[in-house]
Write an enzyme that holds these catalytic residues in place. Structure first.
Site: not given
Ligand code: EZ4
Ligand code: CO
Length: 403
Positions: A123, A284, A38, A340, A403, A148, A211, A213, A263, A237, A317, A160, A313
Site C-alpha cells: 500500500h 478478493r 473488523n 494483498e 464507506w 496500490r 481501491d 472502496h 473482500e 477494486e 484486520d 479511504y 484481501h
Molecule cells: O477497508 O479491511 O482493500 N482493502 C480494504 C481494507 C478494508 C478493511 C475493512 O476492515 O478495502 O482496507
Molecule cells: Co478494498
C-alpha cells in the site's frame, strides 16, 4: 480419529483487535483459526463460544468437510459474515491440525506448490500525489512488484486508504464510528492525474492498483475505468457496491480496465454471477470471512472455469493466522492472481510468531507442519479487547453514503 476435546476463543488487542480460535485434540495436537471481523469482533467470539464450540466437542478433527457441512447446513440460517467467519476459523484450525498430524505444511495437502511464491501488493498512500508517489518508490525499492496507490483528495479532509500524518493506516479508529465527508466529483478529478504522474515516476514494470472502496455508481465507474486505461492498472477494486452483481455489466460496457471485487463477500453465492458472466477479473474473498480454506477453494475452482483469478484481501484486520492460511492456499491454487500485503506491526508479529516470509515482492508460507502459525497466549493476554469501529461516510450535504 483425532477427537476434539476442547476449543477456546482468544481475544487480544496488540494495537488492534484479533479473535483467534484454538482447537485441541486428545492426541495433544492443536490448531489455530482466525475469527476476526473488523468492528464486529465480539459477535463472532460469541457465535463461536455459544453456538459452535459445544457442537465440536467429541468430533473427529480429520473430518474437515463433514464439519464444514455440519456447521453450514446444520445452523439452518445460512451465510452472513458472522457465521461464515466462525466457520472459517474452525476450518483453518482443522487444516492446521491435519497438517501437523501429517507432518506436512498445509499447501502440500492442497496439492503442493503451483509456483515459487505468491506475488503481493503493498500500500502506497499519501496526503497528495507527490507523497503517494514517494511512498510507491519506497515500496519498489523494497522489491515490491505491485503497489496500490491511494492519495488524499483535494477538498476532502479525509479519504479511504490514506493514513493520518505520521501514522500507519488503520481504518478502525474510533470507539464510535468516526464520520468523514465524500464528494464523488472531487475524487473523480484526482485519480487519473495520480496514475499519470505515477507512470512518469515509476515506469511500466511495476503493477499499479487502486481501491475505489464501493464509492461510485456503475456509470461513474465506467468513466473512471476508461480514464485509467492508458495507465494500464493491474486492477480497479470495488468500483461500486456489489450486492447487485448485474450492475457490473454496465461497467464492462464502458471499460476494459481489470476489476477486483469480493473482500466483503462471505460465500460463493455472492460472487456466482460476477464470475459466471466474467464481470470481474479477480475475486478478493479471503479465508476468514468466507468459510475457511474449504470454501475458498470452491470459489477459486468456480472462478478458474471463467479465467477469474484470486486476489485475496490482506489488510491488517485479517490476523497473521489468515495470512498464513491465504499463503498456503495461494501457493497451491492454479488460478492465483495476487495477494494483498499490509504488514502487521512488530508487536502483532510477536504475538503471532509465524513461518511465512516476504522476499523480493513475493511471500512464501514456509514449510512448518500445518499452517506454521503460533499465538503467544501469555503476551496476548496483556492486551485487552478495545472497542473500535470502522468509519462511516456522508455526502457533503449530510446524506449517509458507502464507506
Ligand atoms: O477497508 O479491511 O482493500 N482493502 C480494504 C481494507 C478494508 C478493511 C475493512 O476492515 O478495502 O482496507
Ligand atoms: Co478494498
Amino acid at each position: 480419529m483425532a477427537e476434539i476435546i476442547s476449543a477456546r476463543v482468544i481475544v487480544t488487542c496488540p494495537g488492534r483487535n484479533f479473535v483467534t480460535l484454538r482447537i485441541e485434540t486428545r492426541a495433544g495436537v492443536y490448531g489455530l483459526g482466525d475469527a476476526t471481523l473488523n468492528g464486529r469482533e465480539l459477535a463472532v467470539a460469541s457465535y463461536l463460544n455459544d453456538h459452535v464450540i459445544p457442537c465440536l466437542i467429541g468430533r473427529d478433527a480429520h473430518r474437515i468437510e463433514d464439519i464444514w457441512q455440519y456447521l453450514y447446513k446444520g445452523a439452518y440460517w445460512r451465510r452472513g459474515p458472522v457465521t461464515m467467519s466462525a466457520i472459517g476459523a474452525v476450518d483453518m484450525a482443522l487444516w492446521d491440525i491435519k497438517g501437523k498430524m501429517a507432518g506436512l505444511p498445509v499447501y502440500q495437502l492442497l496439492g503442493g506448490a503451483s509456483r515459487e511464491g505468491c506475488m503481493v501488493y503493498g500500500h502506497a498512500n499519501g496526503a497528495d500525489i507527490e507523497e503517494t508517489i514517494e511512498a510507491a518508490i519506497a515500496h519498489v525499492e523494497q522489491g515490491y512488484k505491485a503497489v496500490r496507490l491511494q492519495s488524499g483528495v483535494p477538498g476532502l479532509a479525509a479519504t479511504y486508504g490514506v493514513a493520518k500524518a505520521g501514522e500507519r493506516y488503520e481504518p478502525a479508529d474510533g470507539a464510535l464510528p468516526t464520520e468523514s465527508l465524500w464528494s464523488t466529483e472531487k475524487y473523480m478529478r484526482s485519480v487519473a492525474p495520480l496514475f499519470e504522474k505515477a507512470r512518469e515516476a515509476l515506469g511500466w514494470d511495476v503493477h499499479l492498483l487502486h481501491d475505489v472502496h464501493h464509492r461510485l455508481t456503475p456509470i461513474e465507474a465506467g468513466r473512471l475505468g476508461r480514464e485509467l486505461e492508458p495507465y494500464r492498472p493491474f486492477w480497479v477494486e470495488d468500483p461500486t457496491p456489489a450486492e447487485n452483481q448485474a450492475a457490473f455489466r454496465l461497467i464492462r460496457q464502458h471499460t476494459n480496465v481489470p476489476l477486483a471485487v469480493g473482500e466483503v463477500f462471505n460465500s460463493i453465492w455472492d460472487a456466482k454471477q460476477l464470475i459466471e458472466e466474467q464481470l470481474i477479473d479477480y475475486v478478493r474473498t479471503t479465508i476468514v470471512h468466507a468459510g475457511g480454506i474449504t470454501h475458498i477453494r470452491r470459489i477459486a475452482a468456480l472462478a478458474d472455469l471463467y479465467q477469474v483469478r484470486t486476489g485475496c484481501h490482506g489488510a491488517t484486520d485479517l490476523s497473521p493466522v489468515t495470512m498464513a492460511a491465504a499463503l498456503h492456499f495461494g501457493l497451491s491454487v492454479p488460478n492465483f492472481g495476487i495477494q494483498e500485503l499490509m504488514p502487521h506491526t512488530e508487536l502483532t508479529n510477536t504475538v503471532f510468531p509465524h513461518a511465512y516470509s516476504y522476499r523480493h515482492g513475493m511471500m512464501h508460507p514456509g514449510d512448518a507442519p500445518g499452517l506454521g502459525i503460533e499465538i503467544d497466549e501469555e503476551l496476548a493476554a496483556k492486551y485487552e479487547y478495545t472497542r473500535a469501529f470502522l468509519p462511516v461516510a456522508r455526502l457533503e450535504d449530510g446524506t449517509m453514503f458507502n464507506w
